[in-house]
Design a protein around this motif. Sequence first.
Motif, PDB file in Angstrom:
ATOM      1  N   GLY A   1      25.597  19.721  28.411  1.00 60.27           N
ATOM      2  CA  GLY A   1      26.683  19.770  29.389  1.00 60.27           C
ATOM      3  C   GLY A   1      26.165  19.657  30.806  1.00 60.27           C
ATOM      4  N   SER A   2      25.291  18.665  31.017  1.00 60.49           N
ATOM      5  CA  SER A   2      24.637  18.476  32.326  1.00 60.49           C
ATOM      6  C   SER A   2      23.881  19.729  32.741  1.00 60.49           C
ATOM      7  CB  SER A   2      25.667  18.091  33.394  1.00 60.49           C
ATOM      8  OG  SER A   2      26.301  16.884  33.065  1.00 60.49           O
ATOM      9  N   LEU A   3      23.192  20.324  31.772  1.00 56.98           N
ATOM     10  CA  LEU A   3      22.351  21.520  31.965  1.00 56.98           C
ATOM     11  C   LEU A   3      23.169  22.768  32.277  1.00 56.98           C
ATOM     12  CD1 LEU A   3      19.431  19.983  34.114  1.00 56.98           C
ATOM     13  CD2 LEU A   3      19.571  20.216  31.623  1.00 56.98           C
ATOM     14  N   LEU A   4      24.451  22.760  31.925  1.00 56.88           N
ATOM     15  CA  LEU A   4      25.318  23.906  32.232  1.00 56.88           C
ATOM     16  C   LEU A   4      25.683  24.733  31.011  1.00 56.88           C
ATOM     17  CD1 LEU A   4      27.761  22.313  34.838  1.00 56.88           C
ATOM     18  CD2 LEU A   4      25.850  23.859  35.284  1.00 56.88           C
ATOM     19  N   PHE A   5      25.492  24.214  29.799  1.00 59.40           N
ATOM     20  CA  PHE A   5      25.852  24.969  28.612  1.00 59.40           C
ATOM     21  C   PHE A   5      24.906  26.162  28.452  1.00 59.40           C
ATOM     22  CE2 PHE A   5      27.872  21.150  26.188  1.00 59.40           C
ATOM     23  CZ  PHE A   5      28.974  21.225  27.035  1.00 59.40           C
ATOM     24  N   PRO A   6      25.403  27.261  27.846  1.00 60.28           N
ATOM     25  CA  PRO A   6      24.572  28.463  27.702  1.00 60.28           C
ATOM     26  C   PRO A   6      23.275  28.249  26.945  1.00 60.28           C
ATOM     27  CG  PRO A   6      26.882  28.964  27.232  1.00 60.28           C
ATOM     28  CD  PRO A   6      26.784  27.476  27.357  1.00 60.28           C
TER      29      PRO A   6
ATOM     30  N   PRO B   1      12.151   2.662  32.787  1.00 59.64           N
ATOM     31  CA  PRO B   1      13.314   3.336  33.383  1.00 59.64           C
ATOM     32  C   PRO B   1      14.524   3.332  32.461  1.00 59.64           C
ATOM     33  CG  PRO B   1      12.220   2.000  35.035  1.00 59.64           C
ATOM     34  CD  PRO B   1      11.540   1.688  33.727  1.00 59.64           C
ATOM     35  N   PHE B   2      14.710   2.247  31.689  1.00 57.88           N
ATOM     36  CA  PHE B   2      15.840   2.195  30.769  1.00 57.88           C
ATOM     37  C   PHE B   2      15.687   3.253  29.670  1.00 57.88           C
ATOM     38  CE2 PHE B   2      17.478   0.469  26.688  1.00 57.88           C
ATOM     39  CZ  PHE B   2      18.839   0.611  26.967  1.00 57.88           C
ATOM     40  N   GLU B   3      14.489   3.354  29.109  1.00 56.13           N
ATOM     41  CA  GLU B   3      14.257   4.367  28.076  1.00 56.13           C
ATOM     42  C   GLU B   3      14.428   5.774  28.650  1.00 56.13           C
ATOM     43  OE1 GLU B   3      11.040   1.893  25.315  1.00 56.13           O
ATOM     44  OE2 GLU B   3      10.373   2.997  27.100  1.00 56.13           O
ATOM     45  N   ALA B   4      13.954   5.968  29.883  1.00 56.58           N
ATOM     46  CA  ALA B   4      14.124   7.272  30.539  1.00 56.58           C
ATOM     47  C   ALA B   4      15.603   7.599  30.719  1.00 56.58           C
ATOM     48  CB  ALA B   4      13.406   7.273  31.886  1.00 56.58           C
ATOM     49  N   THR B   5      16.406   6.591  31.002  1.00 63.76           N
ATOM     50  CA  THR B   5      17.850   6.798  31.193  1.00 63.76           C
ATOM     51  C   THR B   5      18.523   7.218  29.897  1.00 63.76           C
ATOM     52  OG1 THR B   5      17.881   5.154  32.980  1.00 63.76           O
ATOM     53  CG2 THR B   5      19.990   5.696  31.949  1.00 63.76           C
ATOM     54  N   ILE B   6      18.187   6.536  28.780  1.00 63.85           N
ATOM     55  CA  ILE B   6      18.764   6.912  27.482  1.00 63.85           C
ATOM     56  C   ILE B   6      18.371   8.356  27.128  1.00 63.85           C
ATOM     57  CG2 ILE B   6      18.781   6.421  25.001  1.00 63.85           C
ATOM     58  CD1 ILE B   6      18.287   3.513  25.661  1.00 63.85           C
ATOM     59  N   LEU B   7      17.092   8.690  27.316  1.00 68.81           N
ATOM     60  CA  LEU B   7      16.623  10.045  27.000  1.00 68.81           C
ATOM     61  C   LEU B   7      17.346  11.082  27.866  1.00 68.81           C
ATOM     62  CD1 LEU B   7      12.812   9.217  26.707  1.00 68.81           C
ATOM     63  CD2 LEU B   7      14.336   9.821  24.820  1.00 68.81           C
ATOM     64  N   ALA B   8      17.534  10.785  29.143  1.00 71.07           N
ATOM     65  CA  ALA B   8      18.252  11.704  30.037  1.00 71.07           C
ATOM     66  C   ALA B   8      19.694  11.870  29.594  1.00 71.07           C
ATOM     67  CB  ALA B   8      18.191  11.186  31.472  1.00 71.07           C
ATOM     68  N   LEU B   9      20.318  10.764  29.157  1.00 65.35           N
ATOM     69  CA  LEU B   9      21.706  10.816  28.689  1.00 65.35           C
ATOM     70  C   LEU B   9      21.828  11.754  27.484  1.00 65.35           C
ATOM     71  CD1 LEU B   9      24.576   9.782  28.962  1.00 65.35           C
ATOM     72  CD2 LEU B   9      23.909   7.734  27.705  1.00 65.35           C
ATOM     73  N   GLY B  10      20.836  11.722  26.586  1.00 64.80           N
ATOM     74  CA  GLY B  10      20.854  12.606  25.428  1.00 64.80           C
ATOM     75  C   GLY B  10      20.800  14.070  25.824  1.00 64.80           C
ATOM     76  N   ILE B  11      19.926  14.400  26.787  1.00 63.07           N
ATOM     77  CA  ILE B  11      19.800  15.805  27.218  1.00 63.07           C
ATOM     78  C   ILE B  11      21.042  16.242  27.974  1.00 63.07           C
ATOM     79  CG2 ILE B  11      18.469  17.413  28.632  1.00 63.07           C
ATOM     80  CD1 ILE B  11      15.993  15.691  28.062  1.00 63.07           C
ATOM     81  N   TYR B  12      21.519  15.392  28.900  1.00 64.26           N
ATOM     82  CA  TYR B  12      22.696  15.767  29.694  1.00 64.26           C
ATOM     83  C   TYR B  12      23.918  15.990  28.809  1.00 64.26           C
ATOM     84  CZ  TYR B  12      20.922  15.288  34.466  1.00 64.26           C
ATOM     85  OH  TYR B  12      20.275  15.495  35.654  1.00 64.26           O
ATOM     86  N   GLU B  13      24.087  15.164  27.785  1.00 63.13           N
ATOM     87  CA  GLU B  13      25.269  15.320  26.938  1.00 63.13           C
ATOM     88  C   GLU B  13      25.228  16.623  26.149  1.00 63.13           C
ATOM     89  OE1 GLU B  13      27.534  12.673  23.599  1.00 63.13           O
ATOM     90  OE2 GLU B  13      25.601  13.556  23.064  1.00 63.13           O
ATOM     91  N   ASP B  14      24.110  16.904  25.518  1.00 63.18           N
ATOM     92  CA  ASP B  14      24.072  18.073  24.640  1.00 63.18           C
ATOM     93  C   ASP B  14      23.925  19.394  25.404  1.00 63.18           C
ATOM     94  OD1 ASP B  14      24.580  17.418  22.003  1.00 63.18           O
ATOM     95  OD2 ASP B  14      22.772  18.437  21.290  1.00 63.18           O
TER      96      ASP B  14
END
Length: 878
Positions: free
Chosen positions: A150-155, A135-148
């Motif tokens: 924009g929480s899945l909002l960037f074009p 779960p910790f590794e999944a959290t870091i990976l999710a943080l990477g996607i969400y940041e780049d």
Amino acid sequence: MEIITSHNALDFDGLASMVGASKLYSGAVMVIPGTMPGKIKQFMALYKDVLDLRIPREIDLARITRVILVDTASPGRMAQLEPLHQNPAIDFHVYDHHPQQAGDIVGSITELHPIGATTTIMVEKIAAAGIHITPFEATILALGIYEDTGSLLFPGTTERDAQAVAYLLQKKANLKIVATFMDAPISDQQRKILQNLIENTEAYHINGLDVTLAIHKGKAFIPGLDLLAYRIFKMEECDAIFVIAQMQSKIYVIARSGSSNLKVNEILSSLGGNGHERAASAMIRNQDVREVADTILKEIKAKIDPPVVARDIMSSPVKTIDLYRTMEEAGRLLLRYGHTGMPVVDGNEVVGIISRRDADKAVMHNLGHAPVKGFMTSKVITIAPDTPIGEIQKMVVEYDVGRLPVVDRGRLVGVVSRTDILRILHGNDYPEDHTLLYSPDETTSENIRSLMQGKLPADIFNTLEAAGEAASELEYNVYCVGGFVRDLFLNVPNFDVDLVVEGDGRQLARRLAERLGGKVRVHDRFATATFITTEGTKIDVATARTEYYEFPAALPMVERSSIKEDMYRRDFTINTLAVYLNPGRFGELIDFFGGRRDLQKGLIRVLYNLSFVEDPTRILRAIRFEQRYKFTIEPDTLRFARDAIQRRMLGKLSYKRILRELILILNEKDPIPALIRMSESGVWTYILPEVDLEALSTTLKRIPMVLGWWEERYYGHEIKPWLIYLLVIFSQLDSGQLAAILTRYPLGRYAQGCVEDSVQVTHIAAQINSNAELKPSQLDSMLKGLDVENRIYLLLLIKSEDAWERTVRFYDLKAEVKVQINGHDLRNMGLRAGPVFKTILAQLYEAKLDGDIQNRDDEIRTVKQWIEKGRFQDGMVD
């Protein structure tokens, strides 16, 4: 030795990609190549004991045999590890989501994916390999996607990024921790820089786009410039932001764009920067911030795409409506052409806007007859042809309008709707509410003169030729259209000829009468006429009508402009065929909407998705044509019909219109399949919900057979088949239900009387079925005054062969028996003319039906016997 590394000024996508790569490359060492921004430092302060991250000086660079490089392919961004790419003995595996740039590292494995985050590539590979993650590794990976992303909002976000996040959530990624670092507060130093950037912003309007430059000069390096750029970008509400910050001896540029017309990676490429079209960065040495700013402005002016303006997206010519047309007409036009609104004109001047919502409200409140003038929005906001899309979008939002007329030097040249703007924003993915179902094929060239000559009676063919000649004399175009043309191709006899004239239909009908003789009936209200030939053939002549005006006027398509609009109003493609009748082109098929192809394929297809909403009776007609020709309702058409049924569109029809369509169905040669289709599709619920068709199926199926038998045996009777079907359908109802239906449906005096008498027929049938001793004269008395439809209905109620034969024998007698003597004969026998004559002839008829007398001599002898017995003493001559 294998190492995993990323870029300088490491972000969460780079860090997460390194963690993901460590799951794929077991034993590889994660190495941070250079600096870490504050938010990464904060994260590592908490989790450095869990993540085994090294810095370059902690490893022996000489032992490295392979570098797994993630979230960058640029050697210049590898900071302290940059020299490694010059060592040919080191194998590189590169994973990145940035566009390839000149000088990028190309490894033995290079994967560049146009997605929102490099972490997504790692997650996909982990999932495909079935590698376990905590779960910790999944959290870091999710943080990477969400940041780049924009929480899945960037074009730049893709479906793959969202699927990767979904996978990580299945693996128990902790969104609370993700949110904590996504929304991390800025430091005091960052806040001071932010304030300085805000105070030193420069706004530019370049080629229709708003561009902001924010400039900062400082001595110390403060990380987190990308976060500050994002905040200013949101505050300024501009199309693009360039944050230019001098820190220490370098100038850092962070760029963000919200417009596809301004690609920031291209703008910064001349400064050695790279990144995406919407997000890029650069680091420059030995220049001044003003020089960098001027370079950026120069690049923007040179590379920015020309802005989309009103002229590029407007609809032209514009369909408009006169302010004195009715709201019902306005609503019908808006539905037919898929518009949500339409300019209202008074002559050549735009005086208002009417919307589909306005039309719906008017009809809902029984004000469909009211003029458009009373409902339109009279405050008209217009734009020029060169108004940029950004400005148009702001006007739509600010004034809350759905469409903006485009005016050029006082002339209406187009209209931009809210839909046009959304289509620019969403591209082809924007859902249209108006869909054309036909596939036009105007390349087909077919002349059917020989077919017409072979199938049509000579008088009709000659009349059509004369119509074309008359039209040419008047400088009109004339066509035969609709069902007449359809049935020519289907080899179905149909001599109901309809003509459509691009000109004045009334004038053409008069000219035809002058040439051929015959009569003309003119209907001025509808600009139509009926021409009746000397042989008695009726030909309906209509004027091709335009229900709207176009601005600016369309270039004349001469022969096809008006006829195309007239055909577009038709219900199905198979009814949109027209044949040119003018000399030189006589017999040329006009097929705008693929009707010929649908005839060949046996398909019933509406022209557009809102066709059943505009006219729900088309649902009934679709069923009628489908069953008549053994065609199939095209899948999309069937879907739209079912949707209209579910939306209770049939419930909005008047009972008069429903009855008219029902009669047409019941008059078909065999309407039973259509009735079954109506029942299965739910249409019957809106016709006669009180009646269970399935319970009547046996009797209904007998009607065609009995009708055929009757017409063959008693040729010459005029029968209304539809009325016989109704008598059977109504037989299920009690007196209260029947009375309610007769109130609901305007059947007309004859049909209503027939239905009311049918109750009596039911009782008569019961007596015939149960009493074999009934004399023909008794049956005649029972059936006296009944119409032919009820006499046929009686046969349908007969239950036994014996009762059938007795009833048929009676009908045969009715057809054959005639009293041969007349009033003259009665006067010769000494009787005075008067009511007694009628009584005597009626009694003779009864006796002859029963077989008691056979011929004229028997009739005379019987009357004399009655006179001798004093039966008609009062009627004797004194």
